[in-house]
Design a protein around this motif. Sequence first.
Motif, PDB file in Angstrom:
ATOM      1  N   ARG A  92      -1.226   9.204  -3.305  1.00 55.11           N
ATOM      2  CA  ARG A  92      -1.086   8.088  -4.245  1.00 55.11           C
ATOM      3  C   ARG A  92      -0.457   9.058  -5.346  1.00 55.11           C
ATOM      4  O   ARG A  92       0.039   8.481  -6.129  1.00 55.11           O
ATOM      5  CB  ARG A  92      -2.463   7.642  -4.493  1.00 55.11           C
ATOM      6  N   GLU A 116      -9.329   3.137  -2.114  1.00 52.06           N
ATOM      7  CA  GLU A 116      -9.173   3.028  -0.705  1.00 52.06           C
ATOM      8  C   GLU A 116     -10.460   2.789  -0.155  1.00 52.06           C
ATOM      9  O   GLU A 116     -10.396   2.242   1.215  1.00 52.06           O
ATOM     10  CB  GLU A 116      -8.708   4.204  -0.228  1.00 52.06           C
ATOM     11  N   ALA A 154       0.867  -1.212  -0.092  1.00 45.60           N
ATOM     12  CA  ALA A 154       0.166  -0.046   0.026  1.00 45.60           C
ATOM     13  C   ALA A 154       0.913   1.253   0.003  1.00 45.60           C
ATOM     14  O   ALA A 154       1.987   1.217   0.412  1.00 45.60           O
ATOM     15  CB  ALA A 154      -1.010  -0.069   1.153  1.00 45.60           C
ATOM     16  N   VAL A 155       0.166   2.293  -0.528  1.00 45.20           N
ATOM     17  CA  VAL A 155       1.104   3.831  -0.436  1.00 45.20           C
ATOM     18  C   VAL A 155       0.967   4.072   0.962  1.00 45.20           C
ATOM     19  O   VAL A 155       0.520   3.425   1.714  1.00 45.20           O
ATOM     20  CB  VAL A 155       0.359   4.670  -1.080  1.00 45.20           C
ATOM     21  N   GLY A 181       0.747   6.436   4.213  1.00 48.53           N
ATOM     22  CA  GLY A 181      -0.571   7.104   4.811  1.00 48.53           C
ATOM     23  C   GLY A 181      -1.401   6.144   5.836  1.00 48.53           C
ATOM     24  O   GLY A 181      -1.603   5.185   5.805  1.00 48.53           O
ATOM     25  N   ARG A 190      -4.011   7.927   2.231  1.00 50.99           N
ATOM     26  CA  ARG A 190      -3.449   7.288   0.900  1.00 50.99           C
ATOM     27  C   ARG A 190      -4.120   7.629  -0.145  1.00 50.99           C
ATOM     28  O   ARG A 190      -3.445   7.643  -1.249  1.00 50.99           O
ATOM     29  CB  ARG A 190      -3.952   5.753   1.305  1.00 50.99           C
TER      30      ARG A 190
END
Length: 357
Positions: free
Chosen positions: A26, A332, A13-14, A16, A22
């Motif tokens: 991104r 998300e 996952a990014v 955040g 997130r």
Amino acid sequence: MELELRGGVRAAAVLGDTPAERQALRWAPDPRDRTADPAHISRTARELEEDGLDSALVVQSSSWPDPWLVAGWALAATSRLRIAAAHRIGTTSPTTAARALATLDRLSGGRISAHLIIGSSDTDVARDGDTLPKAERYRRAEEYLSVLTRYLATETDLDHHGEYYTLRASRPGLRPAPRGELLSFGGSSPQGVELAAKYTQVYAVPPLPLPDTRRRIAEARAVAARHGRTLRIWRHVTVVLADTDTAAQQHLRRLRRDAIRLAAGPEAARHLDAVALDRDRERGLAGPDQIASYIRRNLANAYTGSPATVASRINLLRAAGVDIVQLDLPTETAQDRALRRDLVNHLHNPLAARRSW
């Protein structure tokens, strides 16, 4: 031919701590450190498949998890989704890459392809020991693709004595199953167009305004025709969705504001070390506000609006000759996925599209 819709599978996952963070981050420069999260890879791939997308890209960088292995994990978690794994020419020999591709092709039932790149940042490719300047990387790519494609097809021992590669009695023990699409190539330079036209089945055009996209497609297909070949065209699209066009514009402004605020906060050093900013610095785009400039540029040409509005814009790309559209949008929340499914429905079923999720 029906438009192919492509998403992306990240190894993790990014940054955040919340969905909203997130969503925003991104669009910030990706840090060089990225772990491999098996649950995230599987979940992302399954969601893409469930939401009606046809394929997904796994990207490559010098410090990120290996794209072949990430692709294999995503393929194992799905039954229909096709995966394009980015492969940077110069990191391995062409025969090694060919066997990795053929192995995944056989294990997945023909759902893998290789997106071949030469690396847009001299700094980043040097981290993998590749110190050739970009012009020479293109020259090496010509020989690499010649060897790769011949090796994938040969049924007898292959000898090759070139500038960069030497093979003696080389033959693969397995080959990909015969099918239409196995290799793609991107790059806006004439050399990139020539390599795509000569060796691959798909050419990734840069995300330019529609008239320029039409011109690039015509140029690429003309070059392919000179080689007696055809090309499918792939185009990346940044997407920001909401229920209405007004809400989407508001969401875009919020994403841009939050991304700049978060990326310039305590994690700023990680974002400043991003490969995307290496590329900017090499192109003379660095400045005192480099992170913010990158984020603004990343979102500047986003297709923003309701699913119906964005689908209308994407259909203009389809009419211009684009065969594969990569939808770059964060998912998300459940609402994000509902909007993506609605967009996919509009694009795959344009006469019957309606909110039905």
